[in-house]
Design a protein around this motif. Structure first.
Motif, mmCIF file in Angstrom:
data_model
loop_
_atom_site.group_PDB
_atom_site.id
_atom_site.type_symbol
_atom_site.label_atom_id
_atom_site.label_comp_id
_atom_site.label_asym_id
_atom_site.label_seq_id
_atom_site.Cartn_x
_atom_site.Cartn_y
_atom_site.Cartn_z
ATOM 1 N N GLY A 274 6.206 91.303 -88.480
ATOM 2 C CA GLY A 274 7.639 91.545 -88.636
ATOM 3 C C GLY A 274 7.901 92.611 -89.681
ATOM 4 N N TRP A 275 7.158 92.538 -90.797
ATOM 5 C CA TRP A 275 7.299 93.550 -91.850
ATOM 6 C C TRP A 275 6.826 94.915 -91.361
ATOM 7 N N LEU A 276 5.697 94.956 -90.668
ATOM 8 C CA LEU A 276 5.189 96.234 -90.158
ATOM 9 C C LEU A 276 6.169 96.872 -89.177
ATOM 10 N N GLY A 277 6.821 96.035 -88.356
ATOM 11 C CA GLY A 277 7.775 96.553 -87.383
ATOM 12 C C GLY A 277 9.050 97.071 -87.995
ATOM 13 N N SER A 278 9.330 96.688 -89.225
ATOM 14 C CA SER A 278 10.520 97.180 -89.920
ATOM 15 C C SER A 278 10.220 98.331 -90.862
ATOM 16 N N THR A 279 8.949 98.601 -91.113
ATOM 17 C CA THR A 279 8.594 99.604 -92.130
ATOM 18 C C THR A 279 7.684 100.684 -91.530
ATOM 19 N N VAL A 280 6.402 100.618 -91.826
ATOM 20 C CA VAL A 280 5.501 101.726 -91.498
ATOM 21 C C VAL A 280 5.323 101.944 -90.003
ATOM 22 N N LEU A 281 5.510 100.916 -89.180
ATOM 23 C CA LEU A 281 5.343 101.059 -87.734
ATOM 24 C C LEU A 281 6.660 100.916 -86.983
ATOM 25 N N TYR A 282 7.765 101.171 -87.673
ATOM 26 C CA TYR A 282 9.077 101.042 -87.024
ATOM 27 C C TYR A 282 9.177 101.936 -85.792
ATOM 28 N N ARG A 283 8.661 103.173 -85.880
ATOM 29 C CA ARG A 283 8.748 104.106 -84.761
ATOM 30 C C ARG A 283 7.809 103.734 -83.620
ATOM 31 N N GLN A 284 6.824 102.893 -83.904
ATOM 32 C CA GLN A 284 5.782 102.574 -82.933
ATOM 33 C C GLN A 284 5.792 101.090 -82.570
ATOM 34 N N ARG A 285 6.950 100.476 -82.558
ATOM 35 C CA ARG A 285 6.998 99.028 -82.333
ATOM 36 C C ARG A 285 6.402 98.615 -80.983
ATOM 37 N N CYS A 286 6.695 99.373 -79.936
ATOM 38 C CA CYS A 286 6.175 99.002 -78.619
ATOM 39 C C CYS A 286 4.648 99.090 -78.571
ATOM 40 N N VAL A 287 4.079 100.101 -79.197
ATOM 41 C CA VAL A 287 2.623 100.226 -79.265
ATOM 42 C C VAL A 287 2.041 99.076 -80.095
ATOM 43 N N LEU A 288 2.711 98.743 -81.182
ATOM 44 C CA LEU A 288 2.283 97.622 -82.016
ATOM 45 C C LEU A 288 2.242 96.331 -81.212
ATOM 46 N N ILE A 289 3.292 96.072 -80.428
ATOM 47 C CA ILE A 289 3.356 94.849 -79.620
ATOM 48 C C ILE A 289 2.224 94.819 -78.602
ATOM 49 N N ALA A 290 1.968 95.958 -77.935
ATOM 50 C CA ALA A 290 0.880 96.019 -76.954
ATOM 51 C C ALA A 290 -0.467 95.714 -77.607
ATOM 52 N N ALA A 291 -0.701 96.276 -78.785
ATOM 53 C CA ALA A 291 -1.957 96.031 -79.494
ATOM 54 C C ALA A 291 -2.091 94.563 -79.882
ATOM 55 N N ILE A 292 -0.992 93.961 -80.294
ATOM 56 C CA ILE A 292 -0.995 92.539 -80.657
ATOM 57 C C ILE A 292 -1.406 91.682 -79.468
ATOM 58 N N TYR A 293 -0.861 91.973 -78.288
ATOM 59 C CA TYR A 293 -1.168 91.172 -77.107
ATOM 60 C C TYR A 293 -2.639 91.322 -76.692
ATOM 61 N N LEU A 294 -3.165 92.527 -76.799
ATOM 62 C CA LEU A 294 -4.564 92.730 -76.439
ATOM 63 C C LEU A 294 -5.491 92.015 -77.421
ATOM 64 N N CYS A 295 -5.127 92.010 -78.702
ATOM 65 C CA CYS A 295 -5.921 91.275 -79.698
ATOM 66 C C CYS A 295 -5.872 89.774 -79.423
ATOM 67 N N THR A 296 -4.713 89.274 -78.982
ATOM 68 C CA THR A 296 -4.594 87.858 -78.617
ATOM 69 C C THR A 296 -5.558 87.515 -77.489
ATOM 70 N N ALA A 297 -5.621 88.383 -76.477
ATOM 71 C CA ALA A 297 -6.509 88.140 -75.343
ATOM 72 C C ALA A 297 -7.966 88.075 -75.792
#
Length: 414
Positions: A274-297
């Motif tokens: 949540g913090w990353l999505g509001s700060t350093v990765l705000y512009r890349q939120r969709c890429v961040l979410i995709a990476a999170i899902y792949l790490c979950t898998a």
């Protein structure tokens, strides 16, 4: 010192979500006992778990629309009163049919509050604070199950599964009373309102409302992504305690604490991402979410391949860290994609897609377990769904970059 309205609203919707999950996760904790006492097979119990998500999905769009029409506070009072009634009613059922009916009505009652909660976050927090605010708010999704697991097991042992449901109907009623007194009846003018309107108009292609947003491809992409994600989320949430009990042979007294650990890991993930999505990765939120899902898998793959219960809990905890971590960035993107006047309805629309996935997940996993006497196929099913969700968010990122070059240059692209 005056407590700002936005933080008071955040605290209240967090508490509501926490209590919401106290009531929601009980069925998963009681599942092994209920299947034995009511002679329910794993395949049939998948339909019991899915009954909640069916009712929850049906309520999403009307609940959000009602919040837009009558105000979020109204729905945040009505919903917990209704879901508390049906939580208690679960403790009085004696047949599978009655159990399914009550869980459908329970899910519908909880679903009425979802759009109102997201609308409240969008109304009181500016765009660049929403990922953090949503991460904080939705940490209740993880902390609720984490805390309720030992509590529910205690009630299960001392009062039976019927008593567990009856006693845990009380917190929701208490929350309805708190909402009456602590959530403002009408929100004050916001200093970021003009910028927020420009943000939603930029992302949605117009500021004309829900109908226009629904005609855009990106709305259906995020709908599909959340549907796929919830196949994994509800497969994980609904079957994890049973997996630890049935596949890893953890006894019931230990189960409550063992099942809590992955949820605490999920809480940490929510705050971190949540913090990353509001700060350093705000512009890349969709890429961040995709990476999170792949790490979950990857973590789920490790979980069903390890050779001990201890290592499987570590794998489930790592999966929970990522699985829950995507919620904050995801819902900040959703809130940015729609005008303020339709925020509740659009949030409900996206969550309706999620609950469609959530409806089928426990049924399919239960069917696989019943047919194969193994959870491996269920884990593979969830991993495929996570890959689909990741691809959708990468597509959404590409689409938004190509269509909003001005927004990207100013650092306001999801």
């Amino acid at each position: 010192m005056n407590f700002p309205d936005k933080y008071r609203v955040l605290l209240m919707v967090w508490l509501l979500q926490f209590v919401n999950y106290l009531d929601r996760i009980n069925l998963s904790i009681a599942a092994p006992t209920m299947m034995k006492e009511l002679s329910i097979s794993p395949g049939l119990f998948g339909f019991v778990l899915a009954a909640f998500t069916f009712g929850y999905a049906v309520a999403q769009i009307p609940g959000g629309a009602l919040a837009d029409r009558f105000g979020a506070k109204c729905m945040l009072i009505v919903s917990p009163v209704l879901w508390s009634f049906f939580t208690g009613a679960t403790g009085f059922v004696s047949t599978v049919l009655a159990l399914i009916v009550v869980r459908v009505l329970f899910g519908f009652s909880e679903g009425l509050s979802n759009g109102a909660s997201f609308k409240s976050i969008g109304d009181y927090f500016p765009p660049q604070e929403r990922s953090t605010a949503n991460g904080a708010y939705l940490s209740a999704l993880a902390l609720g199950p984490a805390f309720v697991a030992p509590i529910a097991v205690w009630f299960l042992i001392h009062t039976g599964w019927q008593g567990m449901f009856r006693w845990l109907a009380l917190p929701g009623l208490a929350m309805a009373v708190l909402v009456v007194f602590l959530i403002p009846s009408a929100k004050a003018p916001r200093p970021f309102a003009a910028a927020d309107s420009a943000e939603s108009a930029s992302h949605s292609g117009s500021g004309s409302g829900f109908g226009e947003v629904m005609r855009l491809p990106r709305s259906w992409i995020i709908f599909t992504a959340y549907l796929a994600f919830n196949i994994a989320f509800w497969g994980y949430l609904g079957w994890m305690p049973s997996y630890l009990s049935m596949a890893r042979h953890i006894d019931i007294k230990t189960l409550g604490f063992a099942a809590s650990i992955p949820y605490f890991a999920g809480t940490v993930g929510m705050f971190v991402f949540g913090w990353l999505g509001s700060t350093v990765l705000y512009r890349q939120r969709c890429v961040l979410i995709a990476a999170i899902y792949l790490c979950t898998a990857v973590c789920l793959y490790v979980t069903y391949n390890v050779d001990s219960a201890f290592n499987s809990i570590i794998g489930l905890s790592a999966a929970g860290f990522f699985l829950y971590g995507g919620f904050g960035p995801l819902w900040s993107v959703v809130l940015d994609l729609t005008p303020e006047t339709s925020r509740g309805a659009f949030s409900g629309f996206v969550n309706c897609g999620g609950q469609i996935g959530g409806f089928f997940a426990p049924i399919v996993v239960g069917w696989i377990v019943g047919k194969t006497a193994s959870f491996t196929g269920g884990f593979i099913f969830m991993n495929v769904a996570l890959a689909v969700a990741a691809v959708c968010f990468l597509l959404l990122h590409t689409l938004m970059r190509s269509q909003q070059p001005t927004a990207l240059a100013s650092g306001r692209t999801a």
